[in-house]
Design an enzyme around this catalytic site. Structure first.
Site, PDB file in Angstrom:
ATOM      1  N   HIS A  45       0.853  -1.187   0.000  1.00 57.98           N
ATOM      2  CA  HIS A  45       0.000   0.000   0.000  1.00 57.98           C
ATOM      3  C   HIS A  45       0.893   1.243   0.000  1.00 57.98           C
ATOM      4  CE1 HIS A  45       1.125  -0.503   4.220  1.00 57.98           C
ATOM      5  NE2 HIS A  45       1.058   0.817   4.270  1.00 57.98           N
TER       6      HIS A  45
ATOM      7  N   HIS B 226       5.189   6.425  -1.721  1.00 57.82           N
ATOM      8  CA  HIS B 226       5.847   5.224  -2.241  1.00 57.82           C
ATOM      9  C   HIS B 226       5.163   3.979  -1.696  1.00 57.82           C
ATOM     10  CE1 HIS B 226       7.732   5.733   1.696  1.00 57.82           C
ATOM     11  NE2 HIS B 226       7.943   4.412   1.664  1.00 57.82           N
TER      12      HIS B 226
END
Length: 189
Positions: free
Chosen positions: A43, A131
């Site tokens: 995620h 990220h």
């Protein structure tokens, strides 16, 4: 009252997740000393809150929803492989966000202020960089093969995904790795 290890995240969807797992498998041939993130746990973290009182999670969900209620949904592109802190000493392997990065940062910033006001979040000293964490290097040296592999995959892309909500998550640490649970969802407009 129990305390929950809590964070806010953007899920990447099953198709992107499958591509990220394939990338992990490619990188693993050159990175034997990496603890890879489990497929279901891939995620984009927006904010890590740490341990919060379970009663506060409702206020966190409400604050997140109010902060982004007028923000339109947007697309992001998951691409570009790198590491923190630097290629000479890689500790965390990641895939970045190109298209949609300013929008993700704006969502982070919009949610951060009300969480600071609630007193359940402490601003990080480093700036926010969207990220997906792929894995963490164990031990002191990652080796030249991993550094070359990261360089080779620098332009790698998983494609686009729509950001339509932010998830408030809890993380229970176990010996087999963390177990994530969605506590609430804040929908974008």
């Amino acid at each position: 009252m129990p305390r929950l290890r809590t964070f806010l995240a953007v899920e990447v969807g099953e198709e992107i997740r499958e591509r990220l797992v394939a990338l992990q498998e490619e990188l693993a041939t050159d990175a034997p000393d990496v603890k890879w993130v489990e497929p279901g746990n891939l995620h984009i973290t927006l904010l890590f809150l740490g341990e919060v009182d379970q009663r506060e999670t409702i206020d966190i969900c409400r604050a997140a929803q109010k902060a982004i209620a007028d923000t339109p949904a947007f697309a992001i592109r998951i691409e570009g492989v790198g590491c923190f802190p630097n290629p000479r000493r890689p500790r965390t392997l990641w895939v970045g966000v190109s298209k949609g990065e300013p929008e993700l940062i704006a969502v982070h910033d919009a949610i951060e202020t009300p969480l600071l006001d609630l007193g359940c979040y402490r601003r990080e000293t480093r700036g926010y960089t969207p990220h997906v964490t792929l894995g963490r290097v164990r031990g002191e040296s990652a080796g030249d093969a991993l550094v070359r592999s990261l360089q080779k995959h620098k332009g790698w892309s998983a494609g686009d995904v729509m950001v339509e909500e932010v998830c408030v998550m809890s993380s229970t640490l176990t010996s087999d790795g963390p177990i994530y649970t969605v506590l609430g969802r804040a929908r974008l407009a």
